[in-house]
Scaffold this motif. Structure first.
Motif, PDB file in Angstrom:
ATOM      1  N   THR A 169     -99.155 -46.423 -45.425  1.00 31.78           N
ATOM      2  CA  THR A 169     -98.211 -45.584 -45.971  1.00 31.78           C
ATOM      3  C   THR A 169     -98.489 -45.142 -47.483  1.00 31.78           C
ATOM      4  O   THR A 169     -98.106 -43.932 -47.805  1.00 31.78           O
ATOM      5  CB  THR A 169     -96.804 -46.328 -45.936  1.00 31.78           C
ATOM      6  N   ALA A 170     -99.376 -45.824 -48.006  1.00 33.20           N
ATOM      7  CA  ALA A 170     -99.847 -45.415 -49.358  1.00 33.20           C
ATOM      8  C   ALA A 170    -101.247 -45.772 -49.644  1.00 33.20           C
ATOM      9  O   ALA A 170    -101.922 -46.750 -48.588  1.00 33.20           O
ATOM     10  CB  ALA A 170     -98.953 -45.835 -50.438  1.00 33.20           C
ATOM     11  N   LEU A 193     -92.127 -46.484 -51.766  1.00 32.11           N
ATOM     12  CA  LEU A 193     -91.750 -45.711 -50.808  1.00 32.11           C
ATOM     13  C   LEU A 193     -90.287 -46.471 -50.061  1.00 32.11           C
ATOM     14  O   LEU A 193     -89.448 -45.802 -49.685  1.00 32.11           O
ATOM     15  CB  LEU A 193     -92.726 -45.386 -49.833  1.00 32.11           C
ATOM     16  N   ALA A 194     -90.697 -47.692 -49.982  1.00 33.04           N
ATOM     17  CA  ALA A 194     -89.632 -48.562 -49.342  1.00 33.04           C
ATOM     18  C   ALA A 194     -88.299 -48.587 -50.003  1.00 33.04           C
ATOM     19  O   ALA A 194     -87.186 -48.464 -49.651  1.00 33.04           O
ATOM     20  CB  ALA A 194     -89.991 -49.979 -48.952  1.00 33.04           C
ATOM     21  N   ARG A 195     -88.526 -48.778 -51.347  1.00 36.09           N
ATOM     22  CA  ARG A 195     -87.522 -48.790 -52.304  1.00 36.09           C
ATOM     23  C   ARG A 195     -86.551 -47.587 -52.132  1.00 36.09           C
ATOM     24  O   ARG A 195     -85.316 -47.334 -52.201  1.00 36.09           O
ATOM     25  CB  ARG A 195     -87.785 -48.986 -53.638  1.00 36.09           C
ATOM     26  N   LEU A 196     -87.327 -46.305 -52.359  1.00 35.76           N
ATOM     27  CA  LEU A 196     -86.688 -45.148 -52.462  1.00 35.76           C
ATOM     28  C   LEU A 196     -85.784 -44.906 -51.127  1.00 35.76           C
ATOM     29  O   LEU A 196     -84.724 -44.234 -51.101  1.00 35.76           O
ATOM     30  CB  LEU A 196     -87.828 -43.993 -52.607  1.00 35.76           C
ATOM     31  N   ALA A 197     -86.587 -45.118 -49.837  1.00 32.49           N
ATOM     32  CA  ALA A 197     -85.812 -44.980 -48.745  1.00 32.49           C
ATOM     33  C   ALA A 197     -84.484 -45.798 -48.446  1.00 32.49           C
ATOM     34  O   ALA A 197     -83.394 -45.423 -48.097  1.00 32.49           O
ATOM     35  CB  ALA A 197     -86.554 -45.299 -47.469  1.00 32.49           C
ATOM     36  N   GLN A 198     -84.742 -47.022 -49.216  1.00 32.22           N
ATOM     37  CA  GLN A 198     -83.454 -47.831 -49.045  1.00 32.22           C
ATOM     38  C   GLN A 198     -82.382 -47.377 -50.014  1.00 32.22           C
ATOM     39  O   GLN A 198     -81.336 -47.282 -49.710  1.00 32.22           O
ATOM     40  CB  GLN A 198     -83.777 -49.337 -49.549  1.00 32.22           C
ATOM     41  N   TRP A 255     -89.939 -52.402 -37.985  1.00 32.85           N
ATOM     42  CA  TRP A 255     -91.131 -51.851 -38.462  1.00 32.85           C
ATOM     43  C   TRP A 255     -90.900 -50.755 -39.290  1.00 32.85           C
ATOM     44  O   TRP A 255     -91.480 -49.677 -39.201  1.00 32.85           O
ATOM     45  CB  TRP A 255     -92.001 -51.271 -37.226  1.00 32.85           C
ATOM     46  N   ASP A 256     -90.481 -51.169 -40.317  1.00 31.34           N
ATOM     47  CA  ASP A 256     -90.094 -50.015 -41.475  1.00 31.34           C
ATOM     48  C   ASP A 256     -91.173 -49.933 -42.631  1.00 31.34           C
ATOM     49  O   ASP A 256     -92.313 -50.481 -42.411  1.00 31.34           O
ATOM     50  CB  ASP A 256     -88.478 -50.703 -42.024  1.00 31.34           C
ATOM     51  N   LEU A 257     -90.872 -49.513 -43.576  1.00 31.94           N
ATOM     52  CA  LEU A 257     -91.660 -49.091 -44.906  1.00 31.94           C
ATOM     53  C   LEU A 257     -92.048 -50.294 -45.394  1.00 31.94           C
ATOM     54  O   LEU A 257     -93.203 -50.631 -45.977  1.00 31.94           O
ATOM     55  CB  LEU A 257     -91.169 -48.217 -45.820  1.00 31.94           C
ATOM     56  N   LEU A 258     -91.085 -51.640 -45.300  1.00 29.81           N
ATOM     57  CA  LEU A 258     -91.620 -52.485 -46.287  1.00 29.81           C
ATOM     58  C   LEU A 258     -92.735 -53.464 -45.198  1.00 29.81           C
ATOM     59  O   LEU A 258     -93.739 -53.746 -45.763  1.00 29.81           O
ATOM     60  CB  LEU A 258     -90.401 -53.601 -46.222  1.00 29.81           C
ATOM     61  N   ARG A 308     -83.459 -43.636 -42.704  1.00 28.13           N
ATOM     62  CA  ARG A 308     -83.982 -44.713 -41.647  1.00 28.13           C
ATOM     63  C   ARG A 308     -85.443 -44.269 -41.900  1.00 28.13           C
ATOM     64  O   ARG A 308     -85.873 -43.179 -42.036  1.00 28.13           O
ATOM     65  CB  ARG A 308     -83.430 -44.409 -40.277  1.00 28.13           C
ATOM     66  N   HIS A 309     -86.228 -45.444 -41.847  1.00 30.89           N
ATOM     67  CA  HIS A 309     -87.582 -45.261 -41.661  1.00 30.89           C
ATOM     68  C   HIS A 309     -88.347 -46.200 -40.885  1.00 30.89           C
ATOM     69  O   HIS A 309     -88.019 -47.372 -40.791  1.00 30.89           O
ATOM     70  CB  HIS A 309     -87.886 -45.451 -43.611  1.00 30.89           C
ATOM     71  N   GLY A 310     -89.525 -45.449 -40.561  1.00 24.99           N
ATOM     72  CA  GLY A 310     -90.347 -46.589 -39.578  1.00 24.99           C
ATOM     73  C   GLY A 310     -91.869 -46.028 -39.777  1.00 24.99           C
ATOM     74  O   GLY A 310     -92.223 -45.114 -40.353  1.00 24.99           O
ATOM     75  N   VAL A 311     -92.686 -47.190 -39.553  1.00 22.45           N
ATOM     76  CA  VAL A 311     -94.190 -46.989 -39.739  1.00 22.45           C
ATOM     77  C   VAL A 311     -94.756 -47.086 -38.195  1.00 22.45           C
ATOM     78  O   VAL A 311     -94.330 -48.490 -37.476  1.00 22.45           O
ATOM     79  CB  VAL A 311     -94.715 -48.116 -40.736  1.00 22.45           C
ATOM     80  N   VAL A 312     -95.815 -46.417 -37.583  1.00 23.71           N
ATOM     81  CA  VAL A 312     -96.268 -46.521 -36.565  1.00 23.71           C
ATOM     82  C   VAL A 312     -97.176 -48.076 -36.500  1.00 23.71           C
ATOM     83  O   VAL A 312     -98.135 -48.372 -37.507  1.00 23.71           O
ATOM     84  CB  VAL A 312     -97.201 -45.453 -36.354  1.00 23.71           C
ATOM     85  N   GLN A 313     -96.708 -48.947 -35.589  1.00 23.32           N
ATOM     86  CA  GLN A 313     -97.573 -49.994 -35.367  1.00 23.32           C
ATOM     87  C   GLN A 313     -97.778 -50.211 -33.947  1.00 23.32           C
ATOM     88  O   GLN A 313     -97.359 -51.041 -33.051  1.00 23.32           O
ATOM     89  CB  GLN A 313     -96.784 -51.141 -35.771  1.00 23.32           C
ATOM     90  N   ASP A 314     -98.736 -49.042 -33.482  1.00 22.73           N
ATOM     91  CA  ASP A 314     -98.963 -48.762 -32.030  1.00 22.73           C
ATOM     92  C   ASP A 314     -99.632 -49.905 -31.298  1.00 22.73           C
ATOM     93  O   ASP A 314     -99.157 -50.187 -30.040  1.00 22.73           O
ATOM     94  CB  ASP A 314     -99.761 -47.624 -31.979  1.00 22.73           C
ATOM     95  N   LYS A 315    -100.175 -50.856 -31.765  1.00 18.05           N
ATOM     96  CA  LYS A 315    -101.197 -51.967 -31.125  1.00 18.05           C
ATOM     97  C   LYS A 315    -100.244 -52.905 -30.441  1.00 18.05           C
ATOM     98  O   LYS A 315    -100.489 -53.478 -29.599  1.00 18.05           O
ATOM     99  CB  LYS A 315    -102.225 -52.444 -31.874  1.00 18.05           C
ATOM    100  N   LEU A 316     -99.010 -53.148 -31.017  1.00 18.34           N
ATOM    101  CA  LEU A 316     -97.737 -53.838 -30.507  1.00 18.34           C
ATOM    102  C   LEU A 316     -97.364 -53.614 -29.204  1.00 18.34           C
ATOM    103  O   LEU A 316     -96.901 -54.392 -28.430  1.00 18.34           O
ATOM    104  CB  LEU A 316     -96.795 -54.014 -31.602  1.00 18.34           C
ATOM    105  N   PHE A 317     -97.699 -52.435 -28.617  1.00 20.82           N
ATOM    106  CA  PHE A 317     -97.055 -51.913 -27.449  1.00 20.82           C
ATOM    107  C   PHE A 317     -98.143 -51.557 -26.287  1.00 20.82           C
ATOM    108  O   PHE A 317     -98.021 -51.077 -25.538  1.00 20.82           O
ATOM    109  CB  PHE A 317     -96.396 -50.588 -27.960  1.00 20.82           C
TER     110      PHE A 317
END
Length: 383
Positions: A115-116, A125-130, A351-354, A135-144
């Motif tokens: 993300t950075a 970024l997580a603080r700003l979104a909060q 799976w958010d910005l945090l 709503r915010h999400g980060v791609v974590q594709d390998k879990l799927f």
């Protein structure tokens, strides 16, 4: 069934991943199936708005797929109140600022990782979104991935007993670009452009380890640039200033030890481009992108070391294929569906910005571990 349209600004879809996985195999696939069924008589229909720097490339993509909206003016898109979601698949160095602008404009954000380029930027970024309440999400594709979904099924079912270790092998030979075209863009090999395999892959390993086995508590890494000279998309030689291989040891909660090798300078002698072997007191498993094979303690052979005689056993024959027991959709599309439900219905989403900041932190600490030649503790990041 009523149809609700959600307009999504997609920045970076002229790149390989943004185009193939996020545009074609995720959002356009959702459109082709009639939208996302929200379960309340409503179908959520994604409407992509293509954003990027290369006007001719955006226009060509729009025409190819029958899309009507594309632009090089990100500010105009972010100022458009009908655009609800901003998605980012740009080069890493451009992502943080664009996400900041999208959050400031009140858009929900969904983004590729990292993300950075540093932990403080990722946490901000997580603080700003909060604070903005978006709503915010980060791609974590390998879990799927089917292979890892089967592996998680074994973990959740207690198949392994006490898990002892995880060993991961990832990578393939990326051609230098002189006599065969490289399979990855040249910026991946320039540190000044945000390249490097540690920043690319350690965020993946963080969420894979965290979600399947436990939080990473320490890291020790060795990093290398094995191929120092490469050729870019125009056939021009350049100095590879970013790392192209990393060898990491991670300690997890509960004392599990994970060793993961990541390399773009390795030739593949395994069944899939990434494989994880998990060993536990009751059994072991090897999972790749699609397959997962397991061996229970009751079916474990009893080899005896004797280098003077040829091996008489075919060890792979003692492993059992873990069945699908279901249908697996494209992993990127599956996570897009979850995020769109999160935006539309407020359903839970972890799976958010945090979570994305944890990945950036592990990459940052991995590079620092190599620079300082020591193992480093990985604290839990806080907002």
């Amino acid at each position: 069934m009523s149809v609700r349209t959600v307009r999504i600004a997609m920045n970076g879809v002229t790149g390989r991943m943004g185009y193939r996985q996020h545009l074609v195999r995720s959002l356009l696939a959702l459109r082709e199936q009639g939208g996302l069924d929200l379960g309340d008589g409503t179908s959520l229909m994604p409407e992509p708005v293509l954003v990027g720097r290369r006007e001719h490339a955006l226009e060509a993509l729009a025409r190819r797929h029958g899309l009507s909206e594309w632009t090089t003016d990100l500010d105009a898109v972010l100022a458009d109140p009908t655009v609800e979601i901003y998605f980012d698949a740009q080069v890493t160095s451009a992502r943080e600022e664009a996400l900041r602008r999208a959050i400031a404009a009140g858009k929900h954000v969904y983004t590729e990782k990292p993300t950075a380029t540093g932990l403080e930027g990722a946490l901000e970024l997580a603080r700003l979104a909060q604070r903005a309440g978006v709503r915010h999400g980060v791609v974590q594709d390998k879990l799927f991935l089917p292979g890892l979904l089967k592996l998680k099924r074994l973990v959740d079912g207690g198949f392994f007993g006490r898990i002892l270790s995880v060993r991961g092998e990832f990578g393939y030979w990326v051609f230098e670009g002189d006599w065969q075209e490289a399979q990855r863009p040249s910026w991946n090999y320039r540190a000044e452009d945000g390249g490097g395999i540690v920043m690319d892959m350690f965020p993946h390993w963080e969420y894979v380890l965290h979600n399947l086995f436990g939080r990473v508590t320490s890291v020790q890494a060795h990093v290398a640039t094995h191929i120092p000279r490469r050729w870019d998309e125009n056939g021009e030689p350049y100095a590879a200033t970013a790392d192209d291989a990393a060898y990491g040891i991670f300690e997890l909660e509960g004392g599990i030890v994970a060793q993961i090798n990541s390399s773009w300078a390795v030739r593949v002698h395994r069944d899939e481009l990434v494989e994880f072997q998990v060993d536990g007191t009751e059994g072991s498993a090897v999972a790749g992108l699609r397959r997962c094979r397991a061996q229970h303690r009751s079916a474990t052979p009893k080899p005896v070391w004797n280098p003077d005689l040829p091996a008489t056993e075919t060890f792979r024959d003692h492993w059992q294929e873990v069945p699908d027991n279901g249908e697996f959709d494209n992993g990127f599309k599956a996570q897009w569906e979850l995020f769109l439900r999160h935006v539309a219905l407020g359903s839970s989403y972890t799976w958010d910005l945090l979570a994305g900041a944890r990945g950036v932190q592990l990459a940052e600490l991995g590079l620092r571990s190599f620079a300082e030649g020591r193992r480093l503790t990985v604290p839990e990041p806080v907002l």
